[in-house]
Structure formats: C-alpha cells, structure tokens
Design an enzyme around this catalytic site. Structure first.
Site: not given
Length: 419
Positions: A177, A179-181, A184
C-alpha cells in the site's frame, strides 16, 4: 493485565530518541495515519493509540499464515488504550489527554472530528501548543475531500500508477500500500516541521497530508515536462526511457541483476568490466544522449555479456570495476544479506500484552525492520512491539497521565467508556 517483565526491562534500556518527551495521541486505523505514529514512536515519542472498545484497528487481523504480524510491527512503540469517543465521557477523557499532548494524529474522513465535537477549534482552545496531523485520501479541502480514500486510488489519481508496468499493458500495482506509506511519511515530516516552528511561535498548527498529493510529490519532473513541452511520461517496464544503460539483466543461473552505468564515467567502467574498454569512448555511446538513442542496442549487448556469468560472479566482476550493481532480492535473500545485517536492520518485536502462560504467548520475538534513519546521538529504537490485546495500556495511561484511581477506572469500564 499480566505484564511481560522483558518488556518492562526493555523500556528502561531503550535508547532515548530525538523525540523523547513528546506525547502523541493517535486516532484512526489501518496504515497511513498509524504509520506516521509509528515513525514518531521510533524516534522516541510516547505514542498513545486510541481505539474504540468495540471496533479496534482492523490491522490487528492482517498477516500471513494465520499470524497477525502486520500489527505487531506497525503498532510498535505504541501504548494502546480503548476509549469510546462517541460518548460524552469518552470525549471528556480524550480532551483531558489532549491537554497533555504535543501531537494528535488522525486518519478519519475529513469532518469526523468536527462531528464528534473534538475538531481543531476545540483542541487548540484547550491546548494552543497542540499540533493536529490530519491524514486523508485527498486532503481536508477541495471537491474530493469528503470521499473515502485508499492507497490504490491515490496512486491512480495522482498519475503514479500510470507510470508502473510495461507499455501497452494494464498498470500493475506494487504489492504494497505505497500511497498509504507515502502519506504517513509526509505527515511525519509535517509534524517535525510543526514542532520546530512551535519553538519559535509557541503555537501548534494543522498538518494536512493527503495520500494523493504524497503520491504526486515523488514524481520527479513529470509535471514540468508536461507543462512546458507536452511530454506525458509512459511506463517503461524494467528501465527508464533514455537513461542508459540502467536495467535488469539475467545471469547464467537465471537470476536478475541490476546494472546501472548511465553516467559517462560509469559507462567507461562498465565497458572495461566487459573487456571492451574502447566502447567507453566510442562516439556512439560516449555521452548521455548517444546512449539514450541506442538504449535497445546497449541492453542487448550487456544482456548477452551478463548471461555468461552467475549472479554472484557478475556482481563480483562489476564491484571490482566500481560499477553500480546489485541483485533483485526476495525477502528471503534480504534477511540474510550481510549489509542489512551489519546495519542491524532486523530487530526483535515482543508483544507487551502477553507473558509466559498467557494464551497466544510466543517466546520467540518477531523480526521487523529497524529504525530508519540512524541518528548518531538520539537514535531511538524498538522499545516494544504492538500489543495484540486491545486496551493493553488503558489503565496505565489513564492512571499515569490523568491520575485516575482504581475505582474511577472500574466505573468507566463498567459503563463501557473504556475497555
């Protein structure tokens, strides 16, 4: 709660991180916001993760082979409390905690905190020094702001997904994932900047990080290339177009090796390593533009040469000539790589919610990636892994931070406000 004595010992022995003394309240679930919290915890912050008693973070159930290992690593260095923010009593406790905090990290859909009556207008009134990091799919404003956002869509809408894969084929997703990392990480960066700014201004502020914008931010020159000359960068498979030679090549034992010699000096070294030093100054290949014009020709030439050697021998030859090279490793090879091990990149994570005799206790710690980057004086570290039991630290945090006694905790637990 049964405490694990090894964890208590580890807490005292852990090196003090750069953010030691910073208190963070983490709201939200899954990856992006909690990854920001993890990075803050890695650097020494006291991160208190707040979960609803009846709806803990779904990440607790993620993992392979029946093991819920994603959580163990992602929730490391976090004290977990169960608190119902949908109740007046729960909100009151949260606001009391916010008075003591430096940072709140949340990853709900924009407007959620405001509907609960704990938006930044309320938080900053209680604690003007508080920093609120908001991580969402599209940011807090704009026509898409109220849409739910996942990494896959953020990668797509930003143009990042379009660049992946091979020309003419469906754009594949990397098995992460991403884009999530990225979201963040940008939120973490924003928090650090806001903490630094607070030293001058004395006030906190809102950090607004969007997965879509984080995915856009790493795309090098794609925006100016299109804006000025109308160039739309396309997927290019295993290489970058006109950056040559820089590709993967198959060895005689069927393994892939990266060879990157796309600077003039590196190209001369590669030519020497191949036993053809005259190619280093050949006008057909001597500069960046010429090599870009003959990229396919170079790939074929280097591929034929690389196929004569095993991956180990190929890397050894190229290392001798100072050519940039390396294998395409699986995780199995990564974990035995001498460089990562010399840098202590695989560290133990021990569940602080379980002790010998508890159901599910595993005496063997879980390996996870260490703290990056390495700081010479305030390195931070892994004080404990994520607690598999929700609410592991509820009593500890409320007693330590707010001074609640056993009777108060019992009443809150009976009312369902905490768990």
């Amino acid at each position: 709660m049964t405490t694990n004595p090894q964890i208590e010992s580890d807490r005292g022995a852990a090196p003090r991180g750069a953010l030691d003394g910073v208190r963070v309240l983490e709201l939200g679930t899954l990856i992006a916001g909690p990854y920001c919290g993890r990075l803050l915890g890695d650097m020494g912050a006291d991160v208190v993760k707040v979960e609803a008693p009846d709806r803990p973070d779904p990440l607790r159930d993620w993992g392979q082979g029946g093991q819920k290992l994603f959580w163990r690593v992602h929730a490391r260095n976090k004290r977990c409390i169960s608190l119902d923010l949908r109740t007046d009593a729960g909100k009151e406790i949260f606001l009391d905690l916010a008075r003591t905090a430096d940072v709140v990290v949340e990853s709900f859909r924009p407007g959620t905190l405001e509907r609960w009556g704990i938006g930044y207008d309320v938080l900053s009134e209680l604690n003007p020094r508080l920093i609120l990091a908001r991580v969402s799919g599209y940011g807090q404003t704009g026509p898409y702001s109220e849409r739910p956002g996942y990494a896959s869509v953020a990668e797509g809408i930003s143009g990042l997904r379009h660049l992946n894969g091979f020309p003419g084929q469906a754009p594949p997703r990397i098995a992460l994932s991403l884009g999530d990392s990225l979201g963040g990480m940008f939120a973490f960066q924003g928090v650090l900047a806001a903490l630094y700014a607070r030293e001058r201004t004395g006030r906190g502020q809102v950090v607004d990080a969007a997965l879509s914008e984080a995915s856009l931010a790493i795309q090098e020159s794609t925006i100016p290339d299109y804006h000025k000359v109308g160039h739309v960068r396309q997927p290019s498979g295993t290489r970058l177009e006109r950056i040559a030679p820089s590709n993967i090549y198959k060895s005689s034992d069927g393994l892939w090796v990266i060879i990157a010699a796309n600077q003039d000096t590196l190209w001369m070294r590669l030519a020497a390593a191949m036993g053809r030093p005259e190619l280093g100054t050949d006008p057909r290949y001597a500069d960046h533009t010429a090599r870009g014009d003959r990229q396919d020709e170079l790939d074929e030439m280097i591929g034929e040469w690389a196929a004569r050697y095993s991956a180990e021998d190929l890397v050894a030859i190229l290392d001798k000539f100072d050519v940039v090279t390396g294998p395409v490793n699986t995780v199995a090879e990564v974990m035995v790589d001498p460089q990562f091990n010399a840098r202590e990149m695989f560290v133990d994570h021990i569940d602080p919610s379980l002790a010998p005799g508890d159901d599910g206790y595993d005496p063997e710690p879980v390996k996870g990636v260490g703290v990056i980057p390495k700081l010479s004086d305030t390195a931070g570290g892994i004080r404990f892994g994520g607690a598999s039991r929700p609410g592991t630290h509820t009593d500890e945090v409320l007693a330590e931070v707010l001074g609640y006694d056993a009777d108060t905790l019992a009443r809150l637990r009976d009312a369902g406000t905490i768990a």
